[in-house]
Structure formats: structure tokens, C-alpha cells
Design a protein around this motif. Sequence first.
Motif, PDB file in Angstrom:
ATOM      1  N   VAL A  23      60.053  28.114 -85.321  1.00 40.90           N
ATOM      2  CA  VAL A  23      61.578  27.458 -84.535  1.00 40.90           C
ATOM      3  C   VAL A  23      61.553  26.930 -86.206  1.00 40.90           C
TER       4      VAL A  23
ATOM      5  N   SER B 291      71.664  27.639 -88.721  1.00 42.79           N
ATOM      6  CA  SER B 291      69.819  27.323 -87.616  1.00 42.79           C
ATOM      7  C   SER B 291      71.045  27.195 -86.066  1.00 42.79           C
ATOM      8  N   PHE B 292      71.704  26.070 -86.098  1.00 46.70           N
ATOM      9  CA  PHE B 292      71.856  25.383 -84.410  1.00 46.70           C
ATOM     10  C   PHE B 292      72.774  27.078 -83.780  1.00 46.70           C
TER      11      PHE B 292
ATOM     12  N   GLU C  38      69.181  31.203 -78.384  1.00 46.79           N
ATOM     13  CA  GLU C  38      68.106  31.484 -77.512  1.00 46.79           C
ATOM     14  C   GLU C  38      68.493  31.209 -76.518  1.00 46.79           C
ATOM     15  N   ALA C  39      69.340  29.818 -76.628  1.00 44.00           N
ATOM     16  CA  ALA C  39      69.500  28.951 -75.557  1.00 44.00           C
ATOM     17  C   ALA C  39      70.587  29.772 -74.456  1.00 44.00           C
TER      18      ALA C  39
ATOM     19  N   PRO D 231      63.055  21.909 -81.739  1.00 45.79           N
ATOM     20  CA  PRO D 231      63.009  22.267 -82.556  1.00 45.79           C
ATOM     21  C   PRO D 231      61.652  21.506 -83.621  1.00 45.79           C
TER      22      PRO D 231
ATOM     23  N   PHE E 274      67.080  25.172 -75.023  1.00 50.47           N
ATOM     24  CA  PHE E 274      67.012  25.141 -76.511  1.00 50.47           C
ATOM     25  C   PHE E 274      65.585  25.427 -76.989  1.00 50.47           C
ATOM     26  N   PRO E 275      65.366  25.940 -78.281  1.00 50.02           N
ATOM     27  CA  PRO E 275      63.809  26.373 -77.995  1.00 50.02           C
ATOM     28  C   PRO E 275      63.713  24.773 -79.204  1.00 50.02           C
TER      29      PRO E 275
ATOM     30  N   TYR F  48      70.843  30.677 -84.340  1.00 45.65           N
ATOM     31  CA  TYR F  48      69.606  30.632 -83.335  1.00 45.65           C
ATOM     32  C   TYR F  48      69.260  29.807 -81.987  1.00 45.65           C
ATOM     33  N   SER F  49      69.488  28.258 -82.326  1.00 43.47           N
ATOM     34  CA  SER F  49      68.786  27.771 -80.829  1.00 43.47           C
ATOM     35  C   SER F  49      69.967  27.886 -80.383  1.00 43.47           C
TER      36      SER F  49
ATOM     37  N   SER G 246      64.966  28.954 -88.428  1.00 45.96           N
ATOM     38  CA  SER G 246      65.148  27.648 -89.065  1.00 45.96           C
ATOM     39  C   SER G 246      65.882  27.470 -89.913  1.00 45.96           C
TER      40      SER G 246
END
Length: 641
Positions: A551, A565-566, A573-574, A546, A543-544, A569-570, A555
Amino acid sequence: MAMAVAETISNGGELVVEAGTGVGKTYAYLVPVLLSGQRALVSTATKALQDQLFSRDIPKLIDALNLPIRVALLKGRGSYLCTLRLSQARQSHDASLRIHMHALSKIETWAQSTRTGDLSELTGLDDRSPVIPLVTSTRDNCLGSPCPNFKSCHVNLARKEAMSADVVVINHHLFFADLNVRETGMAELLPSVQAVVFDEAHQLNEIGINFLGRHLSTSQLLELTRDTLGAGVQWARGLVDWTLICSVMEKSIRDLRLTAQNSRPGSRLRWTEPVPDGMETSEWLLAMSQLQVALQAAQAALDTVSEMAPDFVRLHERVTLQLRLIQDFQDPCAEGSVRWVEVGAQMRLVESPLDISSAVQTHMLQKQVNEHTQAPAPGSQKAWIFTSATLGEDDQMRWFTEPCGLSESRKLRVASPFDYANMAAVYVPPGMPKPNDITHTRQVSSWVEKHARQLGGRTLVLTTTLNAMRQIGEALTAALGQSGELEILVQGQGPKRRLMERFREGSNEGGLGCILVASASFWEGFDVPGDALQLVVIDKLPFPPPNDPLVEARSQRLELLGKSSFSDYSLPEAAVALKQGAGRLIRSETDQGILVVCDPRLTGMAYGRRLLACLPPMQRIHTEVEFEESLTRLTKTSTRP
Ligand code: SF4
């Protein structure tokens, strides 16, 4: 893929292609580009990949297709020898350069015979060698046309060759650097090309934002100070007190760096208020204003001598630019951008856009339209092709297309032809603690120690942090390396190229089996076909971070738009990073291996299913017994001792 690329080249427009490992994406875009007879730019992520395209892939195809095509390679100026700076370094009386004289004389000998001046021809020269800045130019210190070596200048010759070639191979850094400051010739080239291909396009957004923002660094300011003193003493000694002016500059630069003395090196300080987080307000404001005053004094001094040498004109421009940046960083942050301070041996003030979408729309995809009808002029549309093995987790490849402003483009996904179901498996060891447990890294080390020993090395450990990389590296060295059982390679021990070569070699020719422990830069672009690599171990879901200001700003923007944002985005990304890490495992049709993710969230959390779904269709291993059996099978089928 080749048909889609050919259609895009003839009709114009944007095409985004995700081509899984083994598809042959390089040929799938090169063949239609070469056959089209159109002028084209091909951009890739690194200089090494540029060299590979220019020296291997393109000549092979030109030969096979028997086409009279002129190809040129264009890199950033930092890749070419600057003959003026080389002679200045050789003649310098600066005592600190004495240790480099041997390397400089070797470069001087090579300089007599090189045609291109491309420093990658010098095999013994490491990319990180401190000699490189001494013999290359920057935009700041290049004298341009008044330079006595201008006619034979390698940077200019490379640029001229590019201007007259049919296909020019560049890299993304150069593309964005030039888009921003129009310096090395790429920007002049762009209007005349009909097709632009970005290979390794997944790196575009992060590379792009680096060049599109504003940066003020203490190392650049110190270099400016040194150059001012050098030129002042050489060309206008006695007319101005250069020593005084430059020592005041230097002190103000060092004072600015000292404002962050309590911050951990490597940290990025959030900067949403007038003063960056963790800084003493009065100290910061004073340091910035003293720097401004010191540079204004240098600017005034340079103004008085500008007639005396071209160096002074250039230095005056540089000081003026730095003063503008200091002012910019005292004004509020531009809309849609984020600011932070990077703390290292030096300090860097950064203002960065959150993505490259608006730059792509305004600087790249502008369409020439008919003045009256506003319709695109026929034949005026360039073809833009973006490709990579990993561009997102969904068919729209939103992870890539949204930040790059390419949501409306044509999209194509071509799956890998490899038989993942029979050749690869994924395993989450049961009983591994949660990733925030203090014993997690220790348990990963013990797990790797046990199983890599059984496999005789052939293991790549990918960590999400440098800290975990160091700890795992140390533990494995103590357990397996010191006894001479296996060779433990840790990122940073030597040049990346050498570590990769040693790992690929594995236990061949009687050598020791290897474990490579690495972080960020090995998650992608590390290619080990064959059985030197059969086990890829990932410590945590990537995960990026936080707390990173970029980041955090991305978010926040999503939350303001009513998105999550989770999820938006997160998690994507993961997913992309995980896919890239997993992609190291199977690099050819006959490769076999196991991907191990030491993070129970992959199987224990609902979002784990989404992450698992974006991996290639590998078998699942559920228990330690099954895993041991698979490992034994791998050990037996391996062709190596
Ligand atoms: S023009 Fe610039 S890069 Fe070329 S030799 Fe002169 S200073 Fe060096």
C-alpha cells in the motif's frame, strides 16, 4: 451486456463490463461465447465458482441452445490426485504420517474409480486438510515425463482434455501461474483461443501480482530439504552424507526464520533498505549467506548423483532455482516492484510488482501486427472480456482499468435491476465513536447485540481487522451465544463452506437465528438470498492499511506522479470494498435489508459523500427511532419464525 460481448468476440479487443447484482452477467457472457463457435477460455476467481460454471451454468446453456460444444475444466495441479505421491505416502515408514493412514486409504479407494482425479469430488475432504499436500504434486516435486505413472497422470489428462475442448474453464490463479512459468498447459492453450473471459475480474490485480513477483519461502526450502533427504537415502545411500547435508540446510533455514523472532506473526516487514525493517543487519546477512552455502553444498552433492535417478535431476533444478532467488534477494529490488518479508510460522521473502498492467500489456494483449505496415493483422485480434459486479466508483472504472493496463478498453456499466430504493436502506448510527477510539469495537458489539436480538439473528457483521472480528465474536458469544438465544458464528471456527451453509439455514426448521462475524474473505462472494440475512453491519470504512509495504509503495508512486494517494488510491479502494460489503445485503428481487456502517466518517467527512454515492441507491435512515421502525417492519415482513 450480451450484445457488447458478442461484438467484442467478433471484432476482437478489450471490453470491461461492470454488471450490478442480479443482471445475470454469467449468462450475458456465456451465451455469446457459446454461440460464437470460437474457442474460448473462461476464467473465474475460485475453484468453487469454476465447478459451478462447469457443472451447472454451461451445461444448462449448451442444452438450451442445443450446441455440440466440448467443455473442459482445468485447475491447478494442487487440485488433482498425484497417484505417485499417494503410493509413496502409503508405503512410507515416516511415523508422522501414521495419523493420516485412514484418510489415505479412503483416497486410495476413491482413486480406483475417479476419472478426473479432481479432489473436490471427495466430499469429506476439507480444503485445508494436511493430507492434501501428501497426495498432490507441486511443480517442484512432480517428476514429469520420467514418472512411472505419467501416462495415467490426472494432471496430464486434464491438460490434454483442455487442449481439445472448445471452451475451457480455468481460474485466475492458474492463469497467472501459467503466464509466469508456463506449466499446466494454459499458456499453450492461450494462442489457440479467440476469446478470453475473466469473471470476478475485480480480483485479477491482487491475484496477478502474487504470481508475477518473486518468492522465497522457508516452508518451500524445508520441503526441498525433506525431498533431498528422502531421495538421497532411497537412491544413493552411502554415496553422500545426506543426513549431514540436509541437517545443515535445515539449520540454516531455521536460523533465517529466527532473524524475525521479535516480529509479530502475521506482520509484513518493509524492505526498502538492504536489510528488512526490524532485523539485525549482521544477523540477517549471516543467515542469508549461510543458507546460500548450505544450498551450494546440496547442489554439488546432487550433481554427483544426477545420473542415478530422475528425482536428482529435478532436485538439482530446484536447488539451483532457490540459489538464484537467494542471490536475487541480495541484489537491489527490481524497478516498479516492492519487497517485504512476511512473518508467520514460516517466513516468506516477497518481491512484487505494484500492479499487473505491464504483464497484461506484454503477455496478454500483444497484437499480431503486419510486419510491413505494423497494422493489426485482420482476424488476429483476440477478444478479452473482463467482468464483475464491482469494478470501481466512476464510469471509467479506473480502480480496475488502470492497474490492469486496460484504460483504453471499451467500457460498459449495467446497473442492478433491483429496487434498492424500496427494499434497502443505509444507516450510520449517531453517537458511534470515531473508529480510532478505544471503545469503538466494544460499542459496535453492544449495538449489534441489541438489534440482532430484536431481529432474531439474520445479521452479518463485517470487520476490517481480524482483531475486531475476534473481539466482537467473543462479546456476542458471551451475550447471546452462551445463553442459547442466538447462534454466533465466527470466521475461522470451521470451513467457510460450513459456516455459510449454517448461516443460510438461519432459524429454519426450528434452529437458532444466526449472527455471522467475519472479516476479509466474507466481504465478497458470500451469497445469502432470502431473509436469513437482513442486516449487514460494517465496523469501519475499509481503507487499505497505510503501513502495509505494498500500500505504501503504491501510494508513494502516485505521489511521485503528482497525484493524491488518498483521493486516487485509498478512497477508491475503500469505495470498492464498501460496495462489495454492501452487496451482501440484497441478492434477489424480493430481499429487504439495512446496511449499517458504524463509522461516523461516512456522514461527517466530505469524502463520505463520495463513498455514499457509490453505494446502490438505498434510502437513508437518519435516527435511531427511524431505524427501530425499519427493523420492526423487517421483523414483521420476514417469512421466518
Ligand atoms: S507426472 Fe507428476 S503429478 Fe503425475 S503422477 Fe507423476 S509425479 Fe504425480
